[in-house]
Design an enzyme around this catalytic site. Structure first.
Site, PDB file in Angstrom:
ATOM      1  N   HIS A   4      38.406 -30.563  54.363  1.00 45.22           N
ATOM      2  CA  HIS A   4      38.233 -30.830  52.945  1.00 45.22           C
ATOM      3  C   HIS A   4      39.249 -30.106  52.069  1.00 45.22           C
ATOM      4  CE1 HIS A   4      34.406 -31.424  55.030  1.00 45.22           C
ATOM      5  NE2 HIS A   4      34.244 -32.449  54.212  1.00 45.22           N
ATOM      6  N   GLU A 179      20.883 -19.566  39.649  1.00 46.37           N
ATOM      7  CA  GLU A 179      22.104 -20.364  39.818  1.00 46.37           C
ATOM      8  C   GLU A 179      21.974 -21.132  41.129  1.00 46.37           C
ATOM      9  OE1 GLU A 179      25.094 -18.924  42.216  1.00 46.37           O
ATOM     10  OE2 GLU A 179      23.055 -18.689  43.005  1.00 46.37           O
ATOM     11  N   ASP A 204      22.472 -20.358  29.629  1.00 50.32           N
ATOM     12  CA  ASP A 204      21.167 -20.780  29.141  1.00 50.32           C
ATOM     13  C   ASP A 204      20.217 -19.598  29.264  1.00 50.32           C
ATOM     14  OD1 ASP A 204      21.492 -23.999  29.260  1.00 50.32           O
ATOM     15  OD2 ASP A 204      22.417 -23.073  31.017  1.00 50.32           O
TER      16      ASP A 204
END
Length: 239
Positions: A4, A179, A204
């Site tokens: 990748h 997270e 947030d």
């Protein structure tokens, strides 16, 4: 060659910053690094290598969530990375948190499946590398940069159907933030014997049953502060 990240050993520095957002990786490279060269664009997982204060450092986007991010972590290690520092955003879970605050994770409770799969379901506490945490606190102290240090949680879910109840329980147990990538990063780093850390900007605040969301300009300034700290830690020789 990794599948990748279409790169060769030596294309990436030993120290790599890891934002989830590939466009943030591009922004960091263009804003903070000198002589940055793009090393990967496969699957829009943008990666770059340049220098910071004369020392080589890379930045690589990971995407969102532990499963895809772990592919990136594994392949960076295959390419020679030895210090992996996540730089991301989070939901703050403590009443004293303010939008734009900086968090340095000590550990990441694995409310996800990837970290558990990595250790075959055995009990494990995903923990940051102390040298990187210590250096972050040292750098922040000498630059008057306020930060919170403590445990976070990595969740599989962004849109959590039990958000209010689960976040309240995490908050009551002293979890600083939620997270989506650190638990797998810390676990894999321990398994591969490399260093890992996670620095987060509170985008947030998820307390009192209400959601507060940071504005774009405030977020950019906070991310810049976090990135500068992460780069200073990444190139330090004290960890």
């Amino acid at each position: 060659m990794p599948i990748h990240l279409r790169a060769e050993p030596g294309d990436y520095a030993e120290a790599v910053l890891l934002p989830g957002d590939p466009l943030r990786a591009k922004y960091i490279a263009e804003t903070f690094l000198e002589d940055a060269v793009q090393r990967n664009e496969e699957r829009a997982l943008y990666g770059f290598t340049g220098t910071y204060k004369g020392k080589p450092v890379s930045v690589q986007g990971t995407g969102m969530g532990c499963p895809s991010a772990t592919i990136v972590f594994e392949e960076l290690i295959q390419l020679g990375a030895k210090r992996l520092i996540r730089v991301g955003t989070c939901g703050g879970l403590q009443a004293g948190h303010r939008l734009g605050d900086l968090i340095v994770a000590l550990s990441a409770a694995p409310a996800d499946s990837t970290a558990s799969h990595l250790v075959g379901g055995e009990p494990h506490c995903p923990t940051a590398s102390w040298g990187l945490v210590h250096e972050a606190v040292h750098v922040a102290k000498h630059s008057d940069l306020p930060l919170h240090v403590g445990p976070i949680v990595s969740s599989d879910l962004f849109y959590n159907p039990d958000a209010e109840g689960q976040y309240a329980r995490w908050s009551a147990r002293g979890i600083l933030a939620v997270e989506m990538e650190a638990a797998a990063l810390f676990t894999l780093a321990a398994m591969r014997q490399v260093q890992a850390a996670c620095f987060l900007t509170v985008s947030d605040v998820l307390v009192y049953g209400q959601l507060q969301r940071i504005g774009d300009d405030e977020l950019r300034a906070a991310v810049d502060r976090m990135t500068t700290l992460a780069l200073d830690v990444a190139v330090s020789e004290k960890h």
